[in-house]
Write a protein that holds these residues in place. Structure first.
Motif, PDB file in Angstrom:
ATOM      1  N   ALA A 107     -10.927   7.895   5.863  1.00 41.16           N
ATOM      2  CA  ALA A 107     -10.059   9.064   5.474  1.00 41.16           C
ATOM      3  C   ALA A 107      -8.539   8.685   5.788  1.00 41.16           C
ATOM      4  N   VAL A 108      -7.581   8.422   4.794  1.00 40.64           N
ATOM      5  CA  VAL A 108      -6.130   8.240   5.185  1.00 40.64           C
ATOM      6  C   VAL A 108      -5.466   9.575   4.703  1.00 40.64           C
ATOM      7  N   THR A 109      -4.892  10.424   5.625  1.00 42.72           N
ATOM      8  CA  THR A 109      -4.308  11.723   5.569  1.00 42.72           C
ATOM      9  C   THR A 109      -3.210  11.926   6.425  1.00 42.72           C
ATOM     10  N   GLN A 110      -2.021  12.098   6.158  1.00 46.91           N
ATOM     11  CA  GLN A 110      -0.930  12.338   6.801  1.00 46.91           C
ATOM     12  C   GLN A 110      -0.883  13.728   7.518  1.00 46.91           C
ATOM     13  N   SER A 111      -1.321  14.689   6.796  1.00 46.99           N
ATOM     14  CA  SER A 111      -1.605  15.897   7.309  1.00 46.99           C
ATOM     15  C   SER A 111      -2.728  16.227   7.892  1.00 46.99           C
ATOM     16  N   GLY A 112      -3.843  15.595   7.582  1.00 44.72           N
ATOM     17  CA  GLY A 112      -5.109  15.952   8.071  1.00 44.72           C
ATOM     18  C   GLY A 112      -5.845  17.176   7.841  1.00 44.72           C
ATOM     19  N   GLU A 113      -5.136  17.731   6.608  1.00 45.05           N
ATOM     20  CA  GLU A 113      -5.467  19.102   6.241  1.00 45.05           C
ATOM     21  C   GLU A 113      -5.826  19.011   4.547  1.00 45.05           C
ATOM     22  N   THR A 114      -5.768  18.023   3.980  1.00 47.68           N
ATOM     23  CA  THR A 114      -5.820  17.721   2.367  1.00 47.68           C
ATOM     24  C   THR A 114      -7.451  18.048   2.165  1.00 47.68           C
ATOM     25  N   ALA A 115      -7.293  19.312   1.441  1.00 50.39           N
ATOM     26  CA  ALA A 115      -8.840  19.623   0.901  1.00 50.39           C
ATOM     27  C   ALA A 115      -9.644  18.798   0.211  1.00 50.39           C
ATOM     28  N   ALA A 128      -8.647   8.741  -0.138  1.00 51.47           N
ATOM     29  CA  ALA A 128      -7.294   9.449   0.142  1.00 51.47           C
ATOM     30  C   ALA A 128      -6.507   9.949  -1.189  1.00 51.47           C
ATOM     31  N   CYS A 129      -5.640  10.516  -0.908  1.00 51.33           N
ATOM     32  CA  CYS A 129      -4.826  11.398  -2.373  1.00 51.33           C
ATOM     33  C   CYS A 129      -3.413  10.708  -2.168  1.00 51.33           C
ATOM     34  N   GLY A 130      -2.720  10.656  -3.263  1.00 53.63           N
ATOM     35  CA  GLY A 130      -1.528  10.539  -3.651  1.00 53.63           C
ATOM     36  C   GLY A 130      -0.951   9.264  -2.808  1.00 53.63           C
ATOM     37  N   THR A 131       0.016   9.516  -2.039  1.00 52.37           N
ATOM     38  CA  THR A 131       0.706   8.179  -1.244  1.00 52.37           C
ATOM     39  C   THR A 131      -0.197   7.724  -0.378  1.00 52.37           C
ATOM     40  N   SER A 132      -0.997   8.518   0.327  1.00 53.49           N
ATOM     41  CA  SER A 132      -1.917   8.123   1.187  1.00 53.49           C
ATOM     42  C   SER A 132      -3.144   7.077   0.466  1.00 53.49           C
ATOM     43  N   ASN A 133      -2.994   7.289  -0.651  1.00 48.77           N
ATOM     44  CA  ASN A 133      -4.234   6.670  -1.387  1.00 48.77           C
ATOM     45  C   ASN A 133      -3.641   5.310  -1.747  1.00 48.77           C
ATOM     46  N   SER A 184       1.242  20.105   2.010  1.00 44.43           N
ATOM     47  CA  SER A 184      -0.074  19.911   2.474  1.00 44.43           C
ATOM     48  C   SER A 184      -0.715  20.766   1.268  1.00 44.43           C
ATOM     49  N   VAL A 185      -1.759  20.003   0.570  1.00 41.93           N
ATOM     50  CA  VAL A 185      -2.265  20.702  -0.501  1.00 41.93           C
ATOM     51  C   VAL A 185      -3.998  21.126   0.231  1.00 41.93           C
ATOM     52  N   THR A 186      -3.916  22.405   0.446  1.00 41.73           N
ATOM     53  CA  THR A 186      -5.248  22.808   0.890  1.00 41.73           C
ATOM     54  C   THR A 186      -6.318  23.357  -0.138  1.00 41.73           C
ATOM     55  N   GLY A 202      10.173  16.600   4.784  1.00 42.50           N
ATOM     56  CA  GLY A 202      10.230  16.271   3.465  1.00 42.50           C
ATOM     57  C   GLY A 202       8.880  16.490   2.685  1.00 42.50           C
ATOM     58  N   VAL A 203       8.819  17.045   1.381  1.00 51.68           N
ATOM     59  CA  VAL A 203       7.558  17.072   0.844  1.00 51.68           C
ATOM     60  C   VAL A 203       7.046  15.491   0.404  1.00 51.68           C
ATOM     61  N   ALA A 204       8.071  14.711   0.128  1.00 43.99           N
ATOM     62  CA  ALA A 204       7.684  13.611  -0.570  1.00 43.99           C
ATOM     63  C   ALA A 204       7.556  12.680   0.711  1.00 43.99           C
ATOM     64  N   ALA A 205       6.207  12.121   0.888  1.00 42.23           N
ATOM     65  CA  ALA A 205       5.854  11.249   2.187  1.00 42.23           C
ATOM     66  C   ALA A 205       6.894   9.911   2.020  1.00 42.23           C
ATOM     67  N   THR A 206       7.423   9.620   3.105  1.00 37.21           N
ATOM     68  CA  THR A 206       8.124   8.485   3.201  1.00 37.21           C
ATOM     69  C   THR A 206       7.818   7.394   4.432  1.00 37.21           C
ATOM     70  N   SER A 245       4.185   3.955   7.954  1.00 33.89           N
ATOM     71  CA  SER A 245       3.327   4.026   9.430  1.00 33.89           C
ATOM     72  C   SER A 245       1.861   3.843   9.125  1.00 33.89           C
ATOM     73  N   GLN A 246       1.480   4.464   7.964  1.00 33.57           N
ATOM     74  CA  GLN A 246       0.001   4.334   7.689  1.00 33.57           C
ATOM     75  C   GLN A 246      -0.407   2.888   7.195  1.00 33.57           C
ATOM     76  N   VAL A 247       0.477   2.147   6.342  1.00 35.58           N
ATOM     77  CA  VAL A 247       0.299   0.683   6.087  1.00 35.58           C
ATOM     78  C   VAL A 247       0.230  -0.132   7.436  1.00 35.58           C
ATOM     79  N   ALA A 268       6.740   4.506  -8.233  1.00 38.03           N
ATOM     80  CA  ALA A 268       6.758   5.464  -9.526  1.00 38.03           C
ATOM     81  C   ALA A 268       6.521   7.109  -8.939  1.00 38.03           C
ATOM     82  N   LEU A 269       5.688   7.313  -8.074  1.00 37.19           N
ATOM     83  CA  LEU A 269       5.213   8.542  -7.555  1.00 37.19           C
ATOM     84  C   LEU A 269       6.582   9.018  -6.985  1.00 37.19           C
ATOM     85  N   LYS A 270       7.139   8.448  -6.148  1.00 36.99           N
ATOM     86  CA  LYS A 270       8.223   9.195  -5.474  1.00 36.99           C
ATOM     87  C   LYS A 270       9.580   9.297  -6.293  1.00 36.99           C
ATOM     88  N   LEU A 271       9.590   8.743  -7.571  1.00 34.82           N
ATOM     89  CA  LEU A 271      10.774   8.981  -8.241  1.00 34.82           C
ATOM     90  C   LEU A 271      10.425   9.998  -9.185  1.00 34.82           C
TER      91      LEU A 271
END
Ligand code: F6R
Length: 375
Positions: free
Chosen positions: A102-110, A56-61, A371-373, A154-158, A163-165, A240-243
């Motif tokens: 694979a943990v991904t909010q969007s399901g589209e992360t390249a 996974a990437c970012g927050t999903s990671n 979503s980072v494609t 919102g771009v920042a995942a909250t 819900s993922q955890v 830290a990522l969110k901030l």
């Protein structure tokens, strides 16, 4: 559409109790200590799993890292977590016995899609944990589990992090019970923690005014450091990522024990330290690190398990004297393993209010996309 909130991010932070109720709804049988996350992993397959690899990437990671801690400690399956863009499949002799999640909010992360394609080519079984029905990841994996957080704008995942955890915790209990490695009592404990999540998160949201004051007090700091151990470590990375995403301030998350191996050199009176001191994050040990930063003059904002009197002052994890080492003491309801996830809501509100004080475009931070494609 923002229902009276100034930003989607704030609306979505406040939606977390409802999102979590949707995530959990109908999935827990408390008497049986069992879980149904509507996934078609046959019991024979679950019994045969040798390793779980989370990509996974970012927050999903970071959600994946939280889950990996739980999986390793409660389910007794070797679990690794990788940043999807760094992933190379490295399975055993029988790759099918490695479950790649694979943990991904969007399901589209390249990056995540390409990691899953690599795992499939090598012969692993793949599972998606996602918020998005009909997304590419759902079509490309063998099985999927939905986190049911509702759309996130919102771009920042909250809310999707929470819900993922929660979903991954349910999945961990399911796998642990099916394998017979998770005792009934421990499963009950974990499921109780999940069920108490929505109300616990609500109690943090009710303390928003306090967090706004704290954000105003420290808004002009040079940098912000987040520290925690065990389940508190991924939450520190996420805080830290969110901030940094929405305020553009320098923020870093550290494993609390690593501070003295280098980062302590950065600590001054101008660098607030946000410390995770709840159950599930080895608060006693982290309190030693809090003392180290306090001795260098850094203000400490601590999230601690509520001692039972509605405030976290006084006795409680971190020792009876913990309150004398933190400048701001934020109480987290005592719900066990998911307390660090509840504390994360304080970090979300803190990031939001620091960014808002600075007038940042919170829902559309510069240089970022929802979503980072591209890889
Ligand atoms: C952070 C954030 C990103 C995403 C990452 C993965 O607030 O939103 O770090 O978490 O781009 O996105 P998904 O989960 O859609 O694969």
């Amino acid at each position: 559409e923002k229902s009276g909130y100034d930003h989607y991010m704030l609306k979505e932070i406040h939606e977390q109790p409802r999102a979590l109720r949707q995530t959990i709804s109908g999935r827990i049988d408390p008497d049986a200590g069992s879980v149904d996350v509507e996934v078609d992993l046959p019991p024979e397959y679950i019994a045969s799993i040798e390793e779980i690899q989370i990509v996974a990437c970012g927050t999903s990671n970071y959600a994946g890292r939280y889950a990996a801690e739980l999986l390793e400690s409660t389910v007794d399956v070797r679990t690794t977590v990788e940043v999807a863009s760094e992933y190379e499949f490295d399975g055993g002799r029988d790759p099918w016995r490695t479950l790649v999640v694979a943990v991904t909010q969007s399901g589209e992360t390249a990056d995540t899609l390409s990691a899953i394609r690599r795992a499939k080519r090598a012969g692993a079984r793949t599972l998606a944990v996602t918020n998005t029905l009909g997304s590419t990841i759902v079509r490309e994996t063998d099985d999927s589990v939905f986190i049911r957080a509702g759309p996130e704008i919102g771009v920042a995942a909250t809310k999707t992090f929470a819900s993922q955890v929660a979903t991954l915790t349910l999945l961990a209990v399911h796998i642990g019970r099916e394998r017979g490695t998770l005792p009934y009592g421990r499963a009950q404990e974990l499921l109780d923690s999940v069920r108490q999540l929505p109300n616990a998160v609500q109690s943090v949201l009710d303390a928003e005014d306090r967090v706004r004051e704290v954000a105003r007090e420290y808004v002009d700091s040079d940098a912000f450091f987040f520290i925690g151990r065990q389940l508190g470590y991924p939450v520190s990375l996420e805080g830290a990522l969110k901030l940094k995403e929405i305020s553009y301030d320098h923020a870093e998350g550290f494993a609390a024990g690593e501070l003295k191996h280098g980062p302590l050199a950065l600590v001054t009176e101008e660098t607030p330290v946000l410390a995770l001191l709840t159950d599930g994050s080895r608060p006693k040990e982290t309190l030693n690190n809090v003392k180290e930063v306090q001795a260098r003059g850094a203000p400490v904002i601590g999230a601690r398990t509520d001692a039972g009197d509605g405030s976290s002052a006084g006795a409680g994890p971190g020792g009876a004297d913990a309150s004398s080492y933190v400048d701001v003491d934020l109480p987290v309801p005592a719900i066990g393993d998911l307390e660090p996830l509840v504390a994360n809501v304080y970090w979300q509100l803190f990031a939001y209010h620091v960014a808002n004080e600075k007038g940042r475009p919170i829902d559309r931070p510069r240089n970022l996309a929802k979503s980072v494609t591209v890889e």
